[in-house]
Write a protein that holds these residues in place. Sequence first.
Motif, PDB file in Angstrom:
ATOM      1  N   VAL A 197       0.871  -1.180   0.000  1.00 20.56           N
ATOM      2  CA  VAL A 197       0.000   0.000   0.000  1.00 20.56           C
ATOM      3  C   VAL A 197       0.902   1.221   0.000  1.00 20.56           C
ATOM      4  O   VAL A 197       1.855   1.310   0.777  1.00 20.56           O
ATOM      5  CB  VAL A 197      -0.923   0.019   1.230  1.00 20.56           C
ATOM      6  CG1 VAL A 197      -1.805   1.264   1.218  1.00 20.56           C
ATOM      7  CG2 VAL A 197      -1.785  -1.240   1.283  1.00 20.56           C
ATOM      8  N   SER A 198       0.597   2.183  -0.884  1.00 23.05           N
ATOM      9  CA  SER A 198       1.399   3.405  -0.966  1.00 23.05           C
ATOM     10  C   SER A 198       0.494   4.569  -1.322  1.00 23.05           C
ATOM     11  O   SER A 198      -0.629   4.387  -1.783  1.00 23.05           O
ATOM     12  CB  SER A 198       2.513   3.250  -2.017  1.00 23.05           C
ATOM     13  OG  SER A 198       1.969   2.908  -3.282  1.00 23.05           O
ATOM     14  N   GLY A 199       1.011   5.778  -1.097  1.00 19.62           N
ATOM     15  CA  GLY A 199       0.240   6.971  -1.407  1.00 19.62           C
ATOM     16  C   GLY A 199       0.465   8.041  -0.374  1.00 19.62           C
ATOM     17  O   GLY A 199       1.562   8.172   0.192  1.00 19.62           O
ATOM     18  N   ALA A 200      -0.599   8.825  -0.096  1.00 13.90           N
ATOM     19  CA  ALA A 200      -0.503   9.866   0.918  1.00 13.90           C
ATOM     20  C   ALA A 200      -0.295   9.234   2.288  1.00 13.90           C
ATOM     21  O   ALA A 200      -0.564   8.053   2.500  1.00 13.90           O
ATOM     22  CB  ALA A 200      -1.774  10.711   0.907  1.00 13.90           C
ATOM     23  N   ASP A 201       0.214  10.040   3.232  1.00 14.81           N
ATOM     24  CA  ASP A 201       0.452   9.527   4.577  1.00 14.81           C
ATOM     25  C   ASP A 201      -0.783   8.823   5.118  1.00 14.81           C
ATOM     26  O   ASP A 201      -1.896   9.359   5.061  1.00 14.81           O
ATOM     27  CB  ASP A 201       0.830  10.673   5.521  1.00 14.81           C
ATOM     28  CG  ASP A 201       2.219  11.230   5.225  1.00 14.81           C
ATOM     29  OD1 ASP A 201       2.943  10.597   4.438  1.00 14.81           O
ATOM     30  OD2 ASP A 201       2.564  12.282   5.783  1.00 14.81           O
ATOM     31  N   PHE A 202      -0.585   7.622   5.670  1.00 14.37           N
ATOM     32  CA  PHE A 202      -1.710   6.895   6.245  1.00 14.37           C
ATOM     33  C   PHE A 202      -1.248   6.153   7.497  1.00 14.37           C
ATOM     34  O   PHE A 202      -0.078   5.843   7.673  1.00 14.37           O
ATOM     35  CB  PHE A 202      -2.304   5.907   5.229  1.00 14.37           C
ATOM     36  CG  PHE A 202      -1.366   4.801   4.797  1.00 14.37           C
ATOM     37  CD1 PHE A 202      -1.317   3.579   5.482  1.00 14.37           C
ATOM     38  CD2 PHE A 202      -0.519   4.972   3.698  1.00 14.37           C
ATOM     39  CE1 PHE A 202      -0.460   2.566   5.077  1.00 14.37           C
ATOM     40  CE2 PHE A 202       0.340   3.958   3.291  1.00 14.37           C
ATOM     41  CZ  PHE A 202       0.374   2.759   3.980  1.00 14.37           C
ATOM     42  N   ARG A 203      -2.197   5.901   8.362  1.00 15.22           N
ATOM     43  CA  ARG A 203      -1.973   5.073   9.545  1.00 15.22           C
ATOM     44  C   ARG A 203      -2.711   3.765   9.364  1.00 15.22           C
ATOM     45  O   ARG A 203      -3.726   3.702   8.670  1.00 15.22           O
ATOM     46  CB  ARG A 203      -2.470   5.774  10.815  1.00 15.22           C
ATOM     47  CG  ARG A 203      -1.754   7.077  11.151  1.00 15.22           C
ATOM     48  CD  ARG A 203      -2.335   7.693  12.427  1.00 15.22           C
ATOM     49  NE  ARG A 203      -1.760   9.005  12.693  1.00 15.22           N
ATOM     50  CZ  ARG A 203      -0.663   9.217  13.414  1.00 15.22           C
ATOM     51  NH1 ARG A 203      -0.040   8.172  13.947  1.00 15.22           N
ATOM     52  NH2 ARG A 203      -0.197  10.429  13.609  1.00 15.22           N
ATOM     53  N   TYR A 204      -2.212   2.732  10.012  1.00 17.53           N
ATOM     54  CA  TYR A 204      -2.902   1.450   9.953  1.00 17.53           C
ATOM     55  C   TYR A 204      -2.927   0.805  11.325  1.00 17.53           C
ATOM     56  O   TYR A 204      -2.026   0.996  12.131  1.00 17.53           O
ATOM     57  CB  TYR A 204      -2.254   0.516   8.927  1.00 17.53           C
ATOM     58  CG  TYR A 204      -0.816   0.155   9.200  1.00 17.53           C
ATOM     59  CD1 TYR A 204      -0.477  -0.957   9.970  1.00 17.53           C
ATOM     60  CD2 TYR A 204       0.227   0.926   8.668  1.00 17.53           C
ATOM     61  CE1 TYR A 204       0.850  -1.286  10.211  1.00 17.53           C
ATOM     62  CE2 TYR A 204       1.556   0.604   8.913  1.00 17.53           C
ATOM     63  CZ  TYR A 204       1.854  -0.504   9.681  1.00 17.53           C
ATOM     64  OH  TYR A 204       3.168  -0.825   9.923  1.00 17.53           O
ATOM     65  N   ARG A 205      -3.999   0.066  11.571  1.00 17.34           N
ATOM     66  CA  ARG A 205      -4.133  -0.686  12.819  1.00 17.34           C
ATOM     67  C   ARG A 205      -3.809  -2.141  12.535  1.00 17.34           C
ATOM     68  O   ARG A 205      -4.470  -2.782  11.714  1.00 17.34           O
ATOM     69  CB  ARG A 205      -5.539  -0.566  13.401  1.00 17.34           C
ATOM     70  CG  ARG A 205      -5.754  -1.401  14.669  1.00 17.34           C
ATOM     71  CD  ARG A 205      -7.118  -1.153  15.293  1.00 17.34           C
ATOM     72  NE  ARG A 205      -7.207   0.206  15.786  1.00 17.34           N
ATOM     73  CZ  ARG A 205      -6.714   0.623  16.949  1.00 17.34           C
ATOM     74  NH1 ARG A 205      -6.084  -0.239  17.742  1.00 17.34           N
ATOM     75  NH2 ARG A 205      -6.852   1.871  17.329  1.00 17.34           N
ATOM     76  N   ALA A 206      -2.811  -2.661  13.215  1.00 18.63           N
ATOM     77  CA  ALA A 206      -2.439  -4.069  13.107  1.00 18.63           C
ATOM     78  C   ALA A 206      -2.592  -4.684  14.487  1.00 18.63           C
ATOM     79  O   ALA A 206      -1.859  -4.320  15.413  1.00 18.63           O
ATOM     80  CB  ALA A 206      -1.006  -4.220  12.608  1.00 18.63           C
ATOM     81  N   ASP A 207      -3.566  -5.584  14.622  1.00 22.38           N
ATOM     82  CA  ASP A 207      -3.875  -6.174  15.923  1.00 22.38           C
ATOM     83  C   ASP A 207      -4.218  -5.067  16.919  1.00 22.38           C
ATOM     84  O   ASP A 207      -5.146  -4.314  16.700  1.00 22.38           O
ATOM     85  CB  ASP A 207      -2.710  -7.044  16.416  1.00 22.38           C
ATOM     86  CG  ASP A 207      -2.394  -8.193  15.453  1.00 22.38           C
ATOM     87  OD1 ASP A 207      -3.361  -8.776  14.916  1.00 22.38           O
ATOM     88  OD2 ASP A 207      -1.215  -8.495  15.239  1.00 22.38           O
ATOM     89  N   ALA A 208      -3.452  -4.907  17.986  1.00 19.99           N
ATOM     90  CA  ALA A 208      -3.798  -3.945  19.032  1.00 19.99           C
ATOM     91  C   ALA A 208      -3.060  -2.620  18.897  1.00 19.99           C
ATOM     92  O   ALA A 208      -3.217  -1.746  19.739  1.00 19.99           O
ATOM     93  CB  ALA A 208      -3.500  -4.552  20.407  1.00 19.99           C
TER      94      ALA A 208
END
Length: 281
Positions: free
Chosen positions: A240-251
């Motif tokens: 996944v690429s593009g503008a700044d993003f955050r992701y939730r992985a598990d907790a």
Amino acid sequence: MSAPEPAENGEQQLLVVIDPAARRTDGESVRIAKDVLSAGATAKFCLPDGPADFARVLARRGARRPVVVGDDRALLRTVALLHRERDLSTGVLSLVPVGVSVELARSLGVPTGAVAAARAVLDGVVRRLDLLVDDSDGVVLGDLRIPALPSAGGSADGPGGSSVWDTCRSLVRTLVKPVPQMLAVHPHRLRVEADGVVLSDLDEPVETVTVRSRGGRAEVVIRTSASAEPITASALSVTVSGADFRYRADAAVTGPVRTRTWTLRAGAWGLTLPAGAVGQA
């Protein structure tokens, strides 16, 4: 699947690492787990003071099988440490879930009661589970979601978890804003690739991207603003690429980042579960 091998004297050799948060949250469950494990195995109990001490104790386990008494964050911390040691493929991990957040443990098939979980440590079977590993050497045991929407107990501080101060601040916000507010979903401009194939590009706003391991593959589900039907794919690698993003992985919440690649490693780690437990497919 196979049962953990006992030591030469017939008893299992265990290193039981009791997470500090578990001791603070539910000391009675910790005591019960210690009693059950002591009765059925040769167990060395360790009470680390914090994450650094936790890592040192785990590194000195020798031939003993590690047993973590703690919540989902303690499990994630342990798997991440063993992954960095490159000791996941041959070792076996056991868990007695104790703490506020045990949803991940439950989804993997681990009993959430102290007695049942401790008995599974002693009498259960080893199941090899999949692992998502990203290009920064981070690990994902369950689901991964973009964007990282707020959730109970979540934090952007990574696997270490939210502090008591964070919890207090959340409580204050709840008290001063008693009327719940709807969470707005803002589309992202992201490029999503599965095994090098572009599933969604920057010109198509993306509402959510979900990645989870399923049967030795990474299952990708993309919801866009343009279509009611999701885009789905199965792959071994997802970028996944593009503008700044955050992701939730598990907790844990990670980011912002501009690009990240996750690679599926099938059967990468072993977890002791009750015979017949339904865990990660």
